[in-house]
Design a protein around this motif. Structure first.
Motif, mmCIF file in Angstrom:
data_model
loop_
_atom_site.group_PDB
_atom_site.id
_atom_site.type_symbol
_atom_site.label_atom_id
_atom_site.label_comp_id
_atom_site.label_asym_id
_atom_site.label_seq_id
_atom_site.Cartn_x
_atom_site.Cartn_y
_atom_site.Cartn_z
ATOM 1 N N LEU A 84 0.848 -1.188 0.000
ATOM 2 C CA LEU A 84 0.000 0.000 0.000
ATOM 3 C C LEU A 84 0.885 1.240 0.000
ATOM 4 O O LEU A 84 1.918 1.272 0.667
ATOM 5 C CB LEU A 84 -0.910 0.010 1.231
ATOM 6 N N THR A 85 0.465 2.266 -0.724
ATOM 7 C CA THR A 85 1.224 3.507 -0.766
ATOM 8 C C THR A 85 0.299 4.653 -1.145
ATOM 9 O O THR A 85 -0.739 4.447 -1.780
ATOM 10 C CB THR A 85 2.382 3.421 -1.781
ATOM 11 N N ARG A 86 0.680 5.856 -0.745
ATOM 12 C CA ARG A 86 -0.043 7.062 -1.178
ATOM 13 C C ARG A 86 0.785 7.851 -2.186
ATOM 14 O O ARG A 86 0.388 8.938 -2.586
ATOM 15 C CB ARG A 86 -0.381 7.929 0.033
ATOM 16 N N GLU A 87 1.933 7.342 -2.561
ATOM 17 C CA GLU A 87 2.774 8.003 -3.557
ATOM 18 C C GLU A 87 2.165 7.757 -4.930
ATOM 19 O O GLU A 87 2.039 6.617 -5.374
ATOM 20 C CB GLU A 87 4.190 7.420 -3.482
ATOM 21 N N GLY A 88 1.755 8.833 -5.612
ATOM 22 C CA GLY A 88 0.938 8.681 -6.813
ATOM 23 C C GLY A 88 1.603 9.024 -8.119
ATOM 24 O O GLY A 88 0.898 9.252 -9.107
ATOM 25 N N ALA A 89 2.930 9.054 -8.191
ATOM 26 C CA ALA A 89 3.628 9.313 -9.455
ATOM 27 C C ALA A 89 3.822 7.991 -10.183
ATOM 28 O O ALA A 89 4.575 7.126 -9.724
ATOM 29 C CB ALA A 89 4.970 9.990 -9.191
ATOM 30 N N PHE A 90 3.146 7.826 -11.316
ATOM 31 C CA PHE A 90 3.200 6.572 -12.064
ATOM 32 C C PHE A 90 3.792 6.797 -13.452
ATOM 33 O O PHE A 90 3.871 7.928 -13.946
ATOM 34 C CB PHE A 90 1.805 5.955 -12.166
ATOM 35 N N TYR A 91 4.184 5.675 -14.062
ATOM 36 C CA TYR A 91 4.865 5.715 -15.356
ATOM 37 C C TYR A 91 4.349 4.557 -16.205
ATOM 38 O O TYR A 91 3.626 3.687 -15.724
ATOM 39 C CB TYR A 91 6.386 5.603 -15.159
ATOM 40 N N LEU A 92 4.756 4.575 -17.470
ATOM 41 C CA LEU A 92 4.376 3.505 -18.391
ATOM 42 C C LEU A 92 5.562 2.583 -18.608
ATOM 43 O O LEU A 92 6.704 3.028 -18.723
ATOM 44 C CB LEU A 92 3.907 4.088 -19.730
ATOM 45 N N ASN A 93 5.269 1.286 -18.653
ATOM 46 C CA ASN A 93 6.300 0.286 -18.891
ATOM 47 C C ASN A 93 5.691 -0.833 -19.728
ATOM 48 O O ASN A 93 4.478 -1.048 -19.723
ATOM 49 C CB ASN A 93 6.832 -0.261 -17.563
ATOM 50 N N GLU A 94 6.540 -1.546 -20.449
ATOM 51 C CA GLU A 94 6.029 -2.658 -21.244
ATOM 52 C C GLU A 94 5.530 -3.763 -20.325
ATOM 53 O O GLU A 94 6.183 -4.120 -19.344
ATOM 54 C CB GLU A 94 7.112 -3.191 -22.181
ATOM 55 N N ASP A 95 4.347 -4.280 -20.653
ATOM 56 C CA ASP A 95 3.748 -5.340 -19.844
ATOM 57 C C ASP A 95 4.446 -6.661 -20.152
ATOM 58 O O ASP A 95 4.388 -7.145 -21.288
ATOM 59 C CB ASP A 95 2.253 -5.442 -20.165
ATOM 60 N N PRO A 96 5.113 -7.273 -19.162
ATOM 61 C CA PRO A 96 5.840 -8.520 -19.456
ATOM 62 C C PRO A 96 4.917 -9.674 -19.829
ATOM 63 O O PRO A 96 5.365 -10.622 -20.498
ATOM 64 C CB PRO A 96 6.581 -8.793 -18.140
ATOM 65 N N ASP A 97 3.656 -9.626 -19.438
ATOM 66 C CA ASP A 97 2.730 -10.714 -19.759
ATOM 67 C C ASP A 97 1.971 -10.473 -21.055
ATOM 68 O O ASP A 97 1.274 -11.380 -21.538
ATOM 69 C CB ASP A 97 1.724 -10.904 -18.618
ATOM 70 N N ASN A 98 2.077 -9.264 -21.601
ATOM 71 C CA ASN A 98 1.353 -8.919 -22.834
ATOM 72 C C ASN A 98 2.289 -8.134 -23.746
ATOM 73 O O ASN A 98 2.277 -6.896 -23.745
ATOM 74 C CB ASN A 98 0.101 -8.082 -22.523
ATOM 75 N N PRO A 99 3.116 -8.825 -24.532
ATOM 76 C CA PRO A 99 4.041 -8.124 -25.440
ATOM 77 C C PRO A 99 3.289 -7.193 -26.380
ATOM 78 O O PRO A 99 2.217 -7.511 -26.887
ATOM 79 C CB PRO A 99 4.713 -9.270 -26.205
ATOM 80 N N GLY A 100 3.860 -6.015 -26.583
ATOM 81 C CA GLY A 100 3.208 -5.018 -27.431
ATOM 82 C C GLY A 100 2.193 -4.171 -26.702
ATOM 83 O O GLY A 100 1.573 -3.299 -27.301
#
Length: 281
Positions: free
Chosen positions: A119-135
């Motif tokens: 659990l966290t309240r830190e809300g800075a998120f980013y985009l990364n390639e999904d390892p389970d769904n290529p592309g």
């Protein structure tokens, strides 16, 4: 070692722990989503010393007979304070701020092949390639932990999108490159912690829920899942630390002064022992 030296030395050790807590708060005054901790003290055991055996001298006395000699003070608890931090606009689409106390994002990491939720309240998120769904893309925090949706799953985003929006009801959607087509990604999951003082800190403003069975509690006693609607979430904003530097500095100065008083008491007791040991018949 006499009683005054015991009391002073024990209290000095506990005051050092409080100074460490205050220093940690001040060091994280600019950490997004950080929640300060507050140390409170309680008395240790004391003993009653009845040093006056002649009751004739106690006539008219209003206070209890004898002297209470304590063994110092100790930190009773270091409580997590969940006051809401200031909301700062960032104009960044993947910055989400929680606007209600005791609510947390649920993120997931994989350690030794096992999924671990925090659990966290830190809300800075980013985009990364999904390892389970290529592309496909997924949403992660700075540590690479996946943001979870209402079903406990990670979000999946197409590569060909131009914008991402967080709706007032907590729904995430993307607009594709044609600027017309939109896709629903799901709803951001928030965890409402009913007993935040039981959370276990694991670093980086992250917490875990303790073993509730050992505490005699059930899941419903500790937390509940709530959707990120009704204005609980804001896009393009981050919640700042709830540390008040002026307040923490004032507490630190007072704690240092108390430490100096006890250090002086320890020094005076040592000097008196030296005088006693130096007396010759």
């Amino acid at each position: 070692m006499n009683l005054s030296m015991i009391s002073a030395s024990v209290t000095m050790g506990q005051l050092q722990r409080k100074m460490d807590t205050l220093s940690h708060n001040m060091a994280n005054s600019n950490t997004t989503g950080f929640k300060r901790r507050e140390a409170t003290f309680s008395d240790l055991l004391f003993q009653q010393v009845n040093n006056n055996t002649d009751t004739r001298y106690e006539t008219g006395r209003l206070t209890p007979n004898g002297i209470r000699v304590g063994a110092g003070a100790k930190i009773a608890q270091t409580a997590l304070r969940m006051e809401q931090g200031a909301i700062q606009n960032t104009d960044r689409r993947l910055d989400f701020a929680i606007t209600q106390p005791n609510h947390f994002f649920e993120v997931q990491s994989v350690e030794n092949g096992q999924a671990v939720n925090r659990l966290t309240r830190e809300g800075a998120f980013y985009l990364n390639e999904d390892p389970d769904n290529p592309g496909q893309l997924t949403i992660v925090n700075a540590n690479g932990e996946y943001l979870l949706d209402g079903g406990g799953n990670r979000f999946t985003l197409p590569m060909n999108f131009s914008d991402i929006q967080l709706s007032p009801t907590g729904e995430l959607r993307v607009t594709l490159n044609d600027n017309v087509t939109t896709e629903e990604l799901g709803q951001v999951q928030l965890i409402h912690v009913l007993k935040p003082h039981l959370l276990e800190a694991v670093g980086d403003t992250h917490f875990t829920i303790p073993n509730l069975e050992n505490l005699g509690l059930m899941d419903a006693d500790m937390f509940e899942q709530v959707p990120g609607d009704e204005g609980r979430l804001m896009q393009n904003a981050l919640e700042q630390s709830n540390v008040n530097i002026a307040q923490e500095m004032n507490e630190l100065l007072q704690t240092q002064r108390h430490y100096q008083f006890n250090a002086r008491a320890l020094s005076m007791a040592d000097e008196m022992n030296g005088l006693i040991n130096g007396i010759r018949r």
